[in-house]
Design a protein around this motif. Structure first.
Motif, PDB file in Angstrom:
ATOM      1  N   SER A   1      94.657  66.479   5.997  1.00 39.82           N
ATOM      2  CA  SER A   1      94.677  65.341   5.067  1.00 39.82           C
ATOM      3  C   SER A   1      95.663  64.272   5.542  1.00 39.82           C
TER       4      SER A   1
ATOM      5  N   THR B   1      94.170  70.829  -0.430  1.00 39.07           N
ATOM      6  CA  THR B   1      92.870  70.180  -0.620  1.00 39.07           C
ATOM      7  C   THR B   1      91.855  71.173  -1.168  1.00 39.07           C
TER       8      THR B   1
ATOM      9  N   ASP C   1      87.401  64.963   5.047  1.00 35.89           N
ATOM     10  CA  ASP C   1      88.531  65.884   4.933  1.00 35.89           C
ATOM     11  C   ASP C   1      88.058  67.114   4.168  1.00 35.89           C
TER      12      ASP C   1
HETATM   13 MG   LIG Z   1      94.418  68.892   2.890  1.00 36.71          MG
END
Ligand SMILES: [Mg+2]
Ligand SMILES: Nc1nc2c(ncn2[C@@H]2O[C@H](COP(=O)(O)OP(=O)(O)OP(=O)(O)O)[C@@H](O)[C@H]2O)c(=O)[nH]1
Length: 302
Positions: A22, A43, A62
């Protein structure tokens, strides 16, 4: 939007948790596309970071870090990362500047199985001496036919421009998918939820950071030009609720203030943020709750 034909494609950004996927996407885009914390498994959804340059458009996807699932949430998360890996025009395999561990190796196995064109991005090079980097690069080079192996630092920006420039060469020719000024596909409401979750993850410890879900359920303008936002924080146990509220509500206040400031910057408006903490027992194991919270929608959205 200008309709010039350049290069345009999707990059699946994959790797084990906490390697800086990220951070790399945020650094390239110059905006917080995905939240970042020092804790693994930050994430949870795939999110697009869209970079438009004179020669085309790179759409970074991502993903959550690959890890062994321990519950239904973990399974949905792993499914997301696997799907994204398969779909991209190109893969960034992100790793830390050390010899690969079992998690890195299992992702390489998946890359082999899918036969993807991939660039190895060795991140966090600011943390090691140059001479220690060479054997790592050689080792990764011997394990997969990466088209490139590029050392970078998302923290300092080292190597990032080179990475973006070289990436362009591996993308298919075609028109841009998104208007030039769009940098992500996420709704402001989802980004606001994530910003609240980021603060919760930053300020809590042990199992608490991973036991929270945030749902922004109200977003309305008022006559004074202030946006009124209301969110529920879900936790798995009563004890976690106590931790998140904190003594005399201090923790919740800190989380709320920090998140509100960032949401205001994101949307360019004043915000009145109300947050409530609720217990939904073992929500990470319950597909119905996960669906309620939009996890399956976000997991399969591509
Ligand atoms: Mg991440
Ligand atoms: N020193 C250093 N730290 C970095 C660098 N890139 C990321 N980090 C730190 O590494 C931690 C994890 O970064 P993230 O970007 O959240 O990692 P991730 O791979 O997205 O993690 P998950 O979402 O959990 O899979 C954070 O504390 C970052 O600040 C870097 O280039 N150098």
């Amino acid at each position: 939007m200008e309709e010039s034909v350049g290069r345009c494609g999707f990059i699946s950004v994959v790797g084990k948790p906490n390697v800086g996927k990220s951070s790399i996407v945020n650094r390239i885009i110059g905006q917080k596309v995905s939240i970042v914390t020092p804790k693994p498994q930050t994430t949870r959804y795939r999110a697009l970071g869209i970079k438009t340059t004179q020669s085309g458009q790179i759409i970074f996807v991502d993903t959550p870090g690959f890890h062994e699932p321990k519950n239904m949430l973990g399974e949905l998360i792993l499914k997301t990362s696997r799907e994204v890996l398969k779909e991209g025009d190109l893969v960034y395999f992100v790793a830390e500047p050390g010899m690969p561990g079992p998690d890195d190796l299992s992702i390489l196995k998946l890359l082999h199985r899918e036969g993807k064109t991939a660039i190895a991005v060795i991140n966090k090079v600011d943390t090691v001496k140059k001479e220690l980097l060479l054997p790592v690069i050689e080792d990764y080079g011997s394990r997969y036919p990466f088209v490139l192996i590029i050392p970078v630092s998302a923290s300092t920006g080292d190597g990032i421009d080179e990475l973006v420039r070289k990436t362009m060469e591996y993308l298919p020719e075609g028109p841009k998918y998104y208007p030039d000024d769009v940098y992500t596909d996420q709704a402001a409401r989802d980004m606001a939820s994530e910003l609240i979750r980021e603060k919760l993850m930053l300020y809590t410890r042990e199992e608490v950071p991973h036991s929270v879900a945030v749902d922004v359920y109200e977003w309305k303008g008022s006559n004074k030009g202030i946006i009124s936002i209301a969110a529920n924080i879900y936790v798995e146990k009563d004890s976690q609720k106590g931790i998140i509220i904190g003594r005399n509500g201090t923790m919740l206040k800190k989380v709320g203030t920090k998140a509100r400031r960032e949401i205001e910057l994101l949307i360019g408006e004043k915000v009145f943020l109300s947050i409530f903490v609720k217990v939904r027992k073992d929500w990470r194991k319950d597909l119905n709750v996960l669906k309620d919270l939009g996890f399956s929608r976000k997991a399969i959205k591509w």
